[in-house]
Design a protein around this motif. Structure first.
Motif, PDB file in Angstrom:
ATOM      1  N   UNK A  53       0.832  -1.202   0.000  1.00 17.29           N
ATOM      2  CA  UNK A  53       0.000   0.000   0.000  1.00 17.29           C
ATOM      3  C   UNK A  53       0.866   1.249   0.000  1.00 17.29           C
ATOM      4  N   UNK A  54       1.956   1.099   0.833  1.00 18.53           N
ATOM      5  CA  UNK A  54       2.851   2.285   0.860  1.00 18.53           C
ATOM      6  C   UNK A  54       3.506   2.524  -0.496  1.00 18.53           C
ATOM      7  N   UNK A  55       3.886   1.405  -1.108  1.00 15.58           N
ATOM      8  CA  UNK A  55       4.530   1.534  -2.431  1.00 15.58           C
ATOM      9  C   UNK A  55       3.555   2.118  -3.447  1.00 15.58           C
ATOM     10  N   UNK A  56       2.351   1.592  -3.428  1.00 15.33           N
ATOM     11  CA  UNK A  56       1.338   2.115  -4.358  1.00 15.33           C
ATOM     12  C   UNK A  56       1.031   3.561  -4.061  1.00 15.33           C
ATOM     13  N   UNK A  57       1.017   3.886  -2.734  1.00 15.59           N
ATOM     14  CA  UNK A  57       0.721   5.266  -2.337  1.00 15.59           C
ATOM     15  C   UNK A  57       1.818   6.218  -2.817  1.00 15.59           C
ATOM     16  N   UNK A  58       3.052   5.748  -2.705  1.00 14.37           N
ATOM     17  CA  UNK A  58       4.182   6.586  -3.164  1.00 14.37           C
ATOM     18  C   UNK A  58       4.104   6.805  -4.666  1.00 14.37           C
ATOM     19  N   UNK A  59       3.832   5.766  -5.416  1.00 18.28           N
ATOM     20  CA  UNK A  59       3.743   5.896  -6.893  1.00 18.28           C
ATOM     21  C   UNK A  59       2.603   6.814  -7.279  1.00 18.28           C
ATOM     22  N   UNK A  60       1.478   6.669  -6.578  1.00 16.55           N
ATOM     23  CA  UNK A  60       0.324   7.516  -6.882  1.00 16.55           C
ATOM     24  C   UNK A  60       0.625   8.972  -6.590  1.00 16.55           C
ATOM     25  N   UNK A  61       1.331   9.252  -5.563  1.00 16.95           N
ATOM     26  CA  UNK A  61       1.679  10.632  -5.198  1.00 16.95           C
ATOM     27  C   UNK A  61       2.571  11.264  -6.267  1.00 16.95           C
ATOM     28  N   UNK A  62       3.529  10.479  -6.723  1.00 13.34           N
ATOM     29  CA  UNK A  62       4.415  11.009  -7.775  1.00 13.34           C
ATOM     30  C   UNK A  62       3.628  11.354  -9.033  1.00 13.34           C
ATOM     31  N   UNK A  63       2.707  10.459  -9.375  1.00 12.86           N
ATOM     32  CA  UNK A  63       1.894  10.738 -10.559  1.00 12.86           C
ATOM     33  C   UNK A  63       1.028  11.982 -10.345  1.00 12.86           C
ATOM     34  N   UNK A  64       0.492  12.080  -9.150  1.00 15.79           N
ATOM     35  CA  UNK A  64      -0.354  13.231  -8.853  1.00 15.79           C
ATOM     36  C   UNK A  64       0.437  14.525  -8.882  1.00 15.79           C
ATOM     37  N   UNK A  65       1.669  14.433  -8.333  1.00 14.89           N
ATOM     38  CA  UNK A  65       2.525  15.630  -8.342  1.00 14.89           C
ATOM     39  C   UNK A  65       2.839  16.042  -9.780  1.00 14.89           C
ATOM     40  N   UNK A  66       3.172  15.045 -10.620  1.00 16.04           N
ATOM     41  CA  UNK A  66       3.492  15.341 -12.023  1.00 16.04           C
ATOM     42  C   UNK A  66       2.300  15.955 -12.737  1.00 16.04           C
ATOM     43  N   UNK A  67       1.107  15.366 -12.414  1.00 17.58           N
ATOM     44  CA  UNK A  67      -0.101  15.894 -13.037  1.00 17.58           C
ATOM     45  C   UNK A  67      -0.368  17.325 -12.595  1.00 17.58           C
ATOM     46  N   UNK A  68      -0.150  17.583 -11.319  1.00 15.15           N
ATOM     47  CA  UNK A  68      -0.359  18.930 -10.809  1.00 15.15           C
ATOM     48  C   UNK A  68       0.629  19.930 -11.432  1.00 15.15           C
ATOM     49  N   UNK A  69       1.878  19.467 -11.568  1.00 17.29           N
ATOM     50  CA  UNK A  69       2.871  20.343 -12.211  1.00 17.29           C
ATOM     51  C   UNK A  69       2.455  20.691 -13.648  1.00 17.29           C
ATOM     52  N   UNK A  70       1.956  19.668 -14.347  1.00 23.96           N
ATOM     53  CA  UNK A  70       1.532  19.885 -15.740  1.00 23.96           C
ATOM     54  C   UNK A  70       0.364  20.862 -15.787  1.00 23.96           C
ATOM     55  N   UNK A  71      -0.580  20.656 -14.854  1.00 25.44           N
ATOM     56  CA  UNK A  71      -1.719  21.566 -14.807  1.00 25.44           C
ATOM     57  C   UNK A  71      -1.288  22.995 -14.448  1.00 25.44           C
ATOM     58  N   UNK A  72      -0.308  23.082 -13.532  1.00 18.75           N
ATOM     59  CA  UNK A  72       0.206  24.388 -13.129  1.00 18.75           C
ATOM     60  C   UNK A  72       0.860  25.110 -14.308  1.00 18.75           C
ATOM     61  N   UNK A  73       1.611  24.316 -15.080  1.00 14.80           N
ATOM     62  CA  UNK A  73       2.282  24.905 -16.254  1.00 14.80           C
ATOM     63  C   UNK A  73       1.252  25.408 -17.265  1.00 14.80           C
ATOM     64  N   UNK A  74       0.187  24.595 -17.479  1.00 11.58           N
ATOM     65  CA  UNK A  74      -0.868  24.992 -18.404  1.00 11.58           C
ATOM     66  C   UNK A  74      -1.571  26.239 -17.900  1.00 11.58           C
ATOM     67  N   UNK A  75      -1.787  26.302 -16.576  1.00  8.26           N
ATOM     68  CA  UNK A  75      -2.415  27.493 -16.004  1.00  8.26           C
ATOM     69  C   UNK A  75      -1.540  28.733 -16.201  1.00  8.26           C
ATOM     70  N   UNK A  76      -0.186  28.545 -16.018  1.00  6.37           N
ATOM     71  CA  UNK A  76       0.719  29.673 -16.230  1.00  6.37           C
ATOM     72  C   UNK A  76       0.659  30.161 -17.685  1.00  6.37           C
ATOM     73  N   UNK A  77       0.657  29.210 -18.644  1.00  8.25           N
ATOM     74  CA  UNK A  77       0.564  29.587 -20.055  1.00  8.25           C
ATOM     75  C   UNK A  77      -0.747  30.298 -20.342  1.00  8.25           C
ATOM     76  N   UNK A  78      -1.829  29.777 -19.793  1.00  3.53           N
ATOM     77  CA  UNK A  78      -3.127  30.399 -19.992  1.00  3.53           C
ATOM     78  C   UNK A  78      -3.151  31.794 -19.395  1.00  3.53           C
ATOM     79  N   UNK A  79      -2.500  31.932 -18.213  1.00  2.01           N
ATOM     80  CA  UNK A  79      -2.428  33.226 -17.561  1.00  2.01           C
ATOM     81  C   UNK A  79      -1.659  34.231 -18.420  1.00  2.01           C
ATOM     82  N   UNK A  80      -0.516  33.758 -18.970  1.00  2.95           N
ATOM     83  CA  UNK A  80       0.269  34.648 -19.837  1.00  2.95           C
ATOM     84  C   UNK A  80      -0.548  35.081 -21.051  1.00  2.95           C
ATOM     85  N   UNK A  81      -1.279  34.136 -21.635  1.00  6.53           N
ATOM     86  CA  UNK A  81      -2.084  34.441 -22.799  1.00  6.53           C
ATOM     87  C   UNK A  81      -3.181  35.446 -22.458  1.00  6.53           C
TER      88      UNK A  81
END
Length: 539
Positions: free
Chosen positions: A24-52
């Protein structure tokens, strides 16, 4: 269940739980990394949208500001236009003292001649004028006490003082109206007792209409009538503003005085191109002639009429050279007739190629019973750069067959002759151009007009002429005429200050050989020297 089995079961459950937790811990760690990556991607898209969004907002703001500025400028312009309209309407309501400038009119000054034309140049009127003022003196030496005159008067003469208008209507109708106030000592006219005939020549010099709309045979044609200066003979066809000497040679003057010259009423036509000139005119009396059939003083006189014809051309010409030749004919068809005395006379005479004193030195006197007269002449000239040479020769014939009852009825015709040769050289290099409209040469136009500021000195010309005229015929007979033989040598220096002003200096040496009458050889001749200067302006 035994304690051992229970313990084993508990140990198994504990291991399974531990494994599950690790997974569970291993799965939880992997899920967190994916979530962090997804959040970073969303943050980047938000920054681009903000600039636009920020860029769009800035562009919209600039466009809005620009639109506001343009609207503001447009409003100001509209306000100014409305204000100008209000002012213009207000000014229009105020009466003006002078007329507004006429539209479609062009004012120019060609060669300093004030000229007004319509915009299409089809209609023009110009002011024209000339002044020739002469000053000089004679050293006159009569051969004997019987010579007439015994002296000549030195002084001044307003030779010409003309002003008038010239122009055209609808391109093809040309006109001129010029009055001459000059001739202050050209004649003896006057109403006082003892006044001699021949009055001053002041009067209408030009008053004619000419139509130039026809252009047959590839040339130009003028049909004209009125009072005009006929282009008969080469010297007469050259303007008095452009001749090399203060006066034309006597042979030509005597010829033109019969039925041609200026101040002459005439009607005729001339055709010309660049190489050929042909013209013919029917002529009448000069201005100032008597027009009464019943006047007693001055005596009523019928009007004369005659004709002139001229053929001339410029067969050889180039950039710096030209050759001119021509032939002329003149006929006095009906001489003037004195209706009171019933006489019909013609007089051939001239002054000694100068007009300070109006006295003639050669004269046939009044030839009686003249039924007609003819003059035939030839002319030639050539130019080479600043050099010009020119000459003419004349043959005169006077018929005396008129039946007036005056003595010498049926006398034989009289024959006279004369001619001149002249040459001029422009020291400053200018030349005389050929004027095809008159088949004569134009004047000198200085390349560098005189100016103390600009350093120009105008144009300078030297000239010389020899002329001779013989008015003697049938000497030693009762029917002869002893008019005299005159020979004149003339030297000239001309200064063309600019295109409008000229000063002329002439020296003349003349000899008149004359006898008292056809049957008397008594010497009544004379000799003379003269110096004269002319001040001239013309436009």
């Amino acid at each position: 269940m035994s304690r051992t089995r229970l313990a084993a079961t508990a140990i198994g459950l504990a291991g399974a739980l531990a494994a599950s937790q690790a997974q569970a811990q291993a799965q939880s760690a992997s899920s967190s990394e994916q979530e962090i990556a997804l959040l970073k991607q969303q943050l980047k898209m938000l920054e681009q949208k903000l600039d636009k969004l920020q860029s769009q907002t800035a562009a919209n703001t600039a466009a809005t500001a620009k639109a506001r500025a343009e609207a503001k400028a447009e409003a100001k312009a509209e306000a100014r236009s409305e204000a100008k309209t209000v002012v213009a309407n207000a000014n229009a309501a105020i009466p003006v003292k002078g007329p507004a400038p006429a539209s479609g009119v062009v004012v120019t000054m060609p060669n300093n001649r004030p000229t007004i034309c319509t915009a299409d140049q089809a209609n023009c009127v110009a002011i024209t004028s000339r002044l020739h003022w002469d000053v000089g003196g004679y050293d006159y030496r009569p051969n004997t006490a019987a010579t007439v005159p015994q002296k000549l008067d030195s002084g001044q003469n307003v030779r010409r003082a003309r002003i008038g208008v010239a122009g055209k209507f609808f391109n093809d109708w040309n006109f001129a109206l010029v009055y001459d106030f000059g001739g202050s000592s050209d004649g003896f006219g006057g109403a006082a007792p003892g006044s001699l005939p021949g009055g001053g020549v002041s009067g209408v010099e030009n008053a004619y209409l000419s139509y130039t709309g026809l252009k047959p045979f590839g040339g130009k044609m003028a049909i004209e009538a009125g009072i005009m200066d006929l282009p008969y003979t080469l010297d007469e066809a050259t303007s008095s503003n452009d001749i090399m000497f203060m006066e034309r040679a006597s042979p030509g003057v005597i010829a033109t005085n019969i039925a041609a010259g200026d101040f002459r009423s005439a009607a005729g036509a001339r055709w010309f191109n660049d190489q050929l000139w042909i013209g013919g005119y029917v002529t009448g009396p000069s201005t100032g002639a008597i027009h009464s059939a019943s006047s007693a003083s001055p005596p009523g006189t019928s009007e004369q009429y005659g004709a002139v014809a001229r053929v001339a051309g410029n067969p050889i010409s180039g950039k710096d050279y030209s050759v001119h030749i021509g032939a002329d004919a003149q006929w006095l068809i009906q001489p003037p007739r004195n209706l009171i005395a019933n006489t019909q006379t013609v007089t051939l005479s001239d002054r000694p190629e100068l007009r300070l004193d109006p006295t003639t030195l050669i004269s046939t006197g009044a030839i009686a019973n003249v039924s007609g007269a003819q003059v035939y002449s030839i002319e030639a000239a050539a130019t080479y750069g600043p050099l010009i040479v020119q000459g003419e020769y004349f043959w005169y014939n006077v018929d005396r067959t008129a039946n007036t009852g005056v003595p010498l009825v049926g006398a034989p015709s009289l024959k006279f002759q004369g001619g001149y040769a002249q040459a001029g050289y422009v020291l400053t290099g200018e030349n005389r151009t050929y004027n095809a409209a008159t088949a004569a040469y134009s004047g000198v136009k200085p390349a560098h007009p005189f100016s103390l500021d600009g350093g120009g000195w105008g144009a300078w010309e030297i000239a010389g002429r020899f002329s001779t005229i013989d008015l003697n015929d049938q000497l030693a007979t009762a029917t002869g005429v002893a008019g005299g033989r005159q020979t004149v040598y003339t030297l000239a220096l001309n200064w063309y200050v600019n295109g409008n002003v000229r000063f002329m200096l002439d020296y003349l040496h003349g000899t008149v050989s004359r006898q008292a009458s056809p049957i008397s050889t008594a010497d009544v001749g004379s000799k003379f020297d003269a110096v004269a200067m002319r001040t001239q302006f013309a436009f």
